[in-house]
Design a protein around this motif. Structure first.
Motif, mmCIF file in Angstrom:
data_model
loop_
_atom_site.group_PDB
_atom_site.id
_atom_site.type_symbol
_atom_site.label_atom_id
_atom_site.label_comp_id
_atom_site.label_asym_id
_atom_site.label_seq_id
_atom_site.Cartn_x
_atom_site.Cartn_y
_atom_site.Cartn_z
ATOM 1 N N LEU A 160 8.175 0.701 -17.397
ATOM 2 C CA LEU A 160 8.611 -0.040 -18.581
ATOM 3 C C LEU A 160 7.393 -0.508 -19.369
ATOM 4 O O LEU A 160 6.440 -1.043 -18.793
ATOM 5 C CB LEU A 160 9.451 -1.247 -18.154
ATOM 6 C CG LEU A 160 10.217 -2.006 -19.237
ATOM 7 C CD1 LEU A 160 11.306 -1.117 -19.860
ATOM 8 C CD2 LEU A 160 10.849 -3.261 -18.647
ATOM 9 N N SER A 161 7.417 -0.285 -20.686
ATOM 10 C CA SER A 161 6.297 -0.710 -21.523
ATOM 11 C C SER A 161 6.185 -2.231 -21.544
ATOM 12 O O SER A 161 7.175 -2.948 -21.386
ATOM 13 C CB SER A 161 6.465 -0.181 -22.949
ATOM 14 O OG SER A 161 7.598 -0.755 -23.573
ATOM 15 N N LYS A 162 4.968 -2.718 -21.745
ATOM 16 C CA LYS A 162 4.745 -4.158 -21.810
ATOM 17 C C LYS A 162 5.027 -4.705 -23.205
ATOM 18 O O LYS A 162 5.257 -5.901 -23.361
ATOM 19 C CB LYS A 162 3.302 -4.480 -21.403
ATOM 20 C CG LYS A 162 3.014 -4.189 -19.934
ATOM 21 C CD LYS A 162 1.580 -4.537 -19.574
ATOM 22 C CE LYS A 162 1.308 -4.247 -18.099
ATOM 23 N NZ LYS A 162 -0.087 -4.550 -17.719
ATOM 24 N N LYS A 163 4.965 -3.836 -24.214
ATOM 25 C CA LYS A 163 5.192 -4.266 -25.590
ATOM 26 C C LYS A 163 6.531 -3.769 -26.111
ATOM 27 O O LYS A 163 7.093 -2.805 -25.611
ATOM 28 C CB LYS A 163 4.064 -3.767 -26.494
ATOM 29 C CG LYS A 163 2.723 -4.432 -26.212
ATOM 30 C CD LYS A 163 1.688 -3.999 -27.230
ATOM 31 C CE LYS A 163 0.371 -4.717 -27.002
ATOM 32 N NZ LYS A 163 -0.638 -4.339 -28.033
ATOM 33 N N GLN A 164 6.998 -4.436 -27.149
ATOM 34 C CA GLN A 164 8.279 -4.102 -27.766
ATOM 35 C C GLN A 164 8.179 -2.815 -28.583
ATOM 36 O O GLN A 164 7.111 -2.466 -29.084
ATOM 37 C CB GLN A 164 8.691 -5.224 -28.727
ATOM 38 C CG GLN A 164 8.892 -6.574 -28.078
ATOM 39 C CD GLN A 164 10.304 -6.786 -27.596
ATOM 40 O OE1 GLN A 164 11.251 -6.311 -28.183
ATOM 41 N NE2 GLN A 164 10.459 -7.527 -26.518
ATOM 42 N N LEU A 165 9.292 -2.126 -28.704
ATOM 43 C CA LEU A 165 9.409 -1.077 -29.697
ATOM 44 C C LEU A 165 9.604 -1.737 -31.059
ATOM 45 O O LEU A 165 10.131 -2.832 -31.150
ATOM 46 C CB LEU A 165 10.618 -0.183 -29.388
ATOM 47 C CG LEU A 165 10.470 0.792 -28.221
ATOM 48 C CD1 LEU A 165 11.836 1.265 -27.750
ATOM 49 C CD2 LEU A 165 9.594 1.980 -28.610
ATOM 50 N N SER A 166 9.176 -1.056 -32.117
ATOM 51 C CA SER A 166 9.408 -1.561 -33.467
ATOM 52 C C SER A 166 10.897 -1.461 -33.785
ATOM 53 O O SER A 166 11.653 -0.801 -33.081
ATOM 54 C CB SER A 166 8.613 -0.737 -34.475
ATOM 55 O OG SER A 166 7.237 -0.766 -34.156
ATOM 56 N N LYS A 167 11.323 -2.065 -34.866
ATOM 57 C CA LYS A 167 12.730 -1.996 -35.258
ATOM 58 C C LYS A 167 13.110 -0.559 -35.614
ATOM 59 O O LYS A 167 14.188 -0.072 -35.271
ATOM 60 C CB LYS A 167 13.003 -2.933 -36.435
ATOM 61 C CG LYS A 167 14.473 -2.975 -36.826
ATOM 62 C CD LYS A 167 14.763 -4.048 -37.844
ATOM 63 C CE LYS A 167 16.230 -4.053 -38.262
ATOM 64 N NZ LYS A 167 17.160 -4.285 -37.165
ATOM 65 N N ASN A 168 12.223 0.135 -36.312
ATOM 66 C CA ASN A 168 12.411 1.544 -36.666
ATOM 67 C C ASN A 168 11.285 2.355 -36.027
ATOM 68 O O ASN A 168 10.108 2.045 -36.251
ATOM 69 C CB ASN A 168 12.385 1.732 -38.190
ATOM 70 C CG ASN A 168 13.506 0.991 -38.880
ATOM 71 O OD1 ASN A 168 14.676 1.160 -38.543
ATOM 72 N ND2 ASN A 168 13.163 0.132 -39.829
ATOM 73 N N TYR A 169 11.645 3.361 -35.240
ATOM 74 C CA TYR A 169 10.616 4.111 -34.526
ATOM 75 C C TYR A 169 11.059 5.546 -34.252
ATOM 76 O O TYR A 169 12.231 5.902 -34.363
ATOM 77 C CB TYR A 169 10.273 3.416 -33.205
ATOM 78 C CG TYR A 169 11.444 3.196 -32.274
ATOM 79 C CD1 TYR A 169 11.892 4.184 -31.403
ATOM 80 C CD2 TYR A 169 12.129 1.972 -32.261
ATOM 81 C CE1 TYR A 169 12.970 3.974 -30.557
ATOM 82 C CE2 TYR A 169 13.207 1.750 -31.423
ATOM 83 C CZ TYR A 169 13.620 2.747 -30.565
ATOM 84 O OH TYR A 169 14.685 2.539 -29.729
#
Length: 203
Positions: free
Chosen positions: A68-77
């Motif tokens: 699992l990534s430590k950072k968030q995905l952007s709203k649009n990706y």
């Protein structure tokens, strides 16, 4: 003039390093170094590791291997990569993972389908009902072990597109399907999967 240039470069680097998103408008994220795997992702090194330019995951029916990534995905990706399920029947891309909820986008060899579903993952339990979840949309596709598949995922304006080999695809509205609209990226396998050319960019 030179001072202005260096100030601009420094500001861009600062914004990128402090960003809570795994990718930014200015930068496309690519995974190619072991140090990046350790700094950007949470995983058990026995379950997920980087060998040269290939991310390899291992799990089994009793205990799914998760990263699992430590950072968030952007709203649009947009996410692009190639995957090969060398063992097992399930390879899953976790989208917008938030607390224990996430969007399931996966290849399921037993049913010969690609799937979008609503998932739950409890990192402290392998009990039935505390991992995986309900399938919402399915489409038949011939899936085999030891075969590479090109995967593209696009989330824009709350619309999700999940495409395999530019041939078979599923689409849905996150809002209408009551799916998570923010969170992190992850991968799950109940066997062995290999991933190459992973790129994540903000749209």
């Amino acid at each position: 003039m030179r001072f202005s240039y260096y100030t601009t470069v420094f500001a861009i680097l600062l914004l990128t390093s402090c960003s809570t998103s795994i990718s930014t408008v200015r930068k496309e994220y690519k995974l190619a170094e072991v140090s990046k795997l350790k700094s950007d992702w949470n995983s058990d090194s026995k379950e997920w590791f980087l060998k040269k330019d290939t991310l390899i995951g291992n799990g089994n029916l009793q205990h799914w291997g998760v990263i699992l990534s430590k950072k968030q995905l952007s709203k649009n990706y947009e996410i692009d990569f190639k995957a090969n399920l060398t063992k097992g029947s399930l390879f899953e891309i976790m989208l917008n993972s938030d607390k224990e909820n996430y969007i399931r986008t996966y290849l399921y060899q037993i049913d010969q389908n690609i799937v979008i579903g609503k998932g739950v993952y409890d990192k402290n339990s392998d009990e039935y009902g505390k991992r995986g979840g309900k399938s919402l949309f399915t489409k038949p596709m011939k899936l085999e072990n030891n075969k590479w598949y090109t995967i593209k995922i696009k989330v824009q304006n709350n619309q999700l597109l999940f495409s395999v080999n530019n041939q078979t695809s599923l689409e849905c509205s996150l809002e209408k399907s009551n799916l998570s609209q923010k969170g992190k990226l992850g991968f799950i396998t109940n066997g062995e999967v290999k991933i190459t050319d992973l790129s994540i960019k903000t749209l």
